[in-house]
Design a protein around this motif. Structure first.
Motif, mmCIF file in Angstrom:
data_model
loop_
_atom_site.group_PDB
_atom_site.id
_atom_site.type_symbol
_atom_site.label_atom_id
_atom_site.label_comp_id
_atom_site.label_asym_id
_atom_site.label_seq_id
_atom_site.Cartn_x
_atom_site.Cartn_y
_atom_site.Cartn_z
ATOM 1 N N LYS A 6 0.842 -1.197 0.000
ATOM 2 C CA LYS A 6 0.000 0.000 0.000
ATOM 3 C C LYS A 6 0.878 1.249 0.000
ATOM 4 O O LYS A 6 1.791 1.388 0.809
ATOM 5 C CB LYS A 6 -0.915 0.000 1.224
ATOM 6 C CG LYS A 6 -1.945 1.098 1.198
ATOM 7 C CD LYS A 6 -2.953 0.927 2.305
ATOM 8 C CE LYS A 6 -4.051 1.954 2.151
ATOM 9 N NZ LYS A 6 -5.111 1.732 3.127
ATOM 10 N N THR A 8 0.869 5.599 -0.169
ATOM 11 C CA THR A 8 0.152 6.860 -0.024
ATOM 12 C C THR A 8 1.132 7.968 -0.350
ATOM 13 O O THR A 8 2.180 8.083 0.291
ATOM 14 C CB THR A 8 -0.394 7.041 1.409
ATOM 15 O OG1 THR A 8 -1.242 5.935 1.721
ATOM 16 C CG2 THR A 8 -1.186 8.329 1.527
ATOM 17 N N SER A 11 4.692 6.837 -0.709
ATOM 18 C CA SER A 11 5.385 6.251 0.437
ATOM 19 C C SER A 11 4.660 4.999 0.915
ATOM 20 O O SER A 11 3.441 4.897 0.824
ATOM 21 C CB SER A 11 5.447 7.247 1.602
ATOM 22 O OG SER A 11 6.193 8.377 1.233
ATOM 23 N N ASN A 13 3.004 2.388 3.483
ATOM 24 C CA ASN A 13 2.201 2.513 4.702
ATOM 25 C C ASN A 13 2.604 1.400 5.663
ATOM 26 O O ASN A 13 2.802 0.264 5.247
ATOM 27 C CB ASN A 13 0.711 2.371 4.388
ATOM 28 C CG ASN A 13 0.161 3.565 3.675
ATOM 29 O OD1 ASN A 13 0.838 4.239 2.935
ATOM 30 N ND2 ASN A 13 -1.109 3.820 3.878
ATOM 31 N N GLN A 21 1.874 -2.426 5.142
ATOM 32 C CA GLN A 21 0.473 -2.691 4.832
ATOM 33 C C GLN A 21 0.352 -3.094 3.373
ATOM 34 O O GLN A 21 1.135 -2.663 2.522
ATOM 35 C CB GLN A 21 -0.386 -1.462 5.120
ATOM 36 C CG GLN A 21 -0.517 -1.167 6.586
ATOM 37 C CD GLN A 21 -1.467 -0.011 6.851
ATOM 38 O OE1 GLN A 21 -1.613 0.891 6.042
ATOM 39 N NE2 GLN A 21 -2.123 -0.059 8.003
#
Length: 143
Positions: A6, A8, A11, A13, A21
């Protein structure tokens, strides 16, 4: 089951326990779409066909808004078509992809250039997945 790490804003998570994650299904598909659009075509040396020609199609071009919006939409469609081909190759090679993360059809790509910042574009993408659901991804990009 297929997954990706994952991201965001570029970057990784991390969970409360410090583990990376992961993202699955529709969220994975949305991330796959953003990744292919934000990667310059040729930017991955082992896969020179992967990525987007967005920058080369519009940066430095002095064309009317409607022509530039069409160029961006064409580049997005090109990327989505390549993503469909990539997923077909992954399945052929034995990688499992859930029907929710598989692109079935490009339904709509709408691009609108900002009236206030000529480098900014709002992109709306509607696609159907192999499980029959319709997914929408909306984002802004600055070129």
């Amino acid at each position: 089951m297929s997954f990706d790490l994952k991201l965001t804003n570029g970057s990784f998570n991390f969970g409360s326990d410090g583990s990376l994650q992961r993202t699955f299904n529709e969220e994975k598909l949305k991330q796959d779409i953003i990744k292919i659009l934000l990667t310059s075509q040729g930017g991955v040396s082992l896969h020179p066909w992967y990525g987007s020609p967005l920058g080369e199609r519009v940066i430095g071009k002095s064309l009317p808004f409607n022509i530039l919006e069409t160029e961006v939409a064409d580049a997005v469609n090109f990327c989505l078509t390549n993503l469909i081909k990539l997923q077909a190759l992954q399945l052929k090679d034995g990688q499992y992809l859930t029907p929710t993360e598989q692109l079935s059809q490009i339904l709509n790509v709408k691009v609108q250039r900002s009236l206030y910042d000529s480098r900014q574009y709002n992109i709306v993408i509607d696609v159907s997945t192999k499980n029959g659901s319709v997914m929408r991804e909306v984002f802004d990009i600055q070129l």
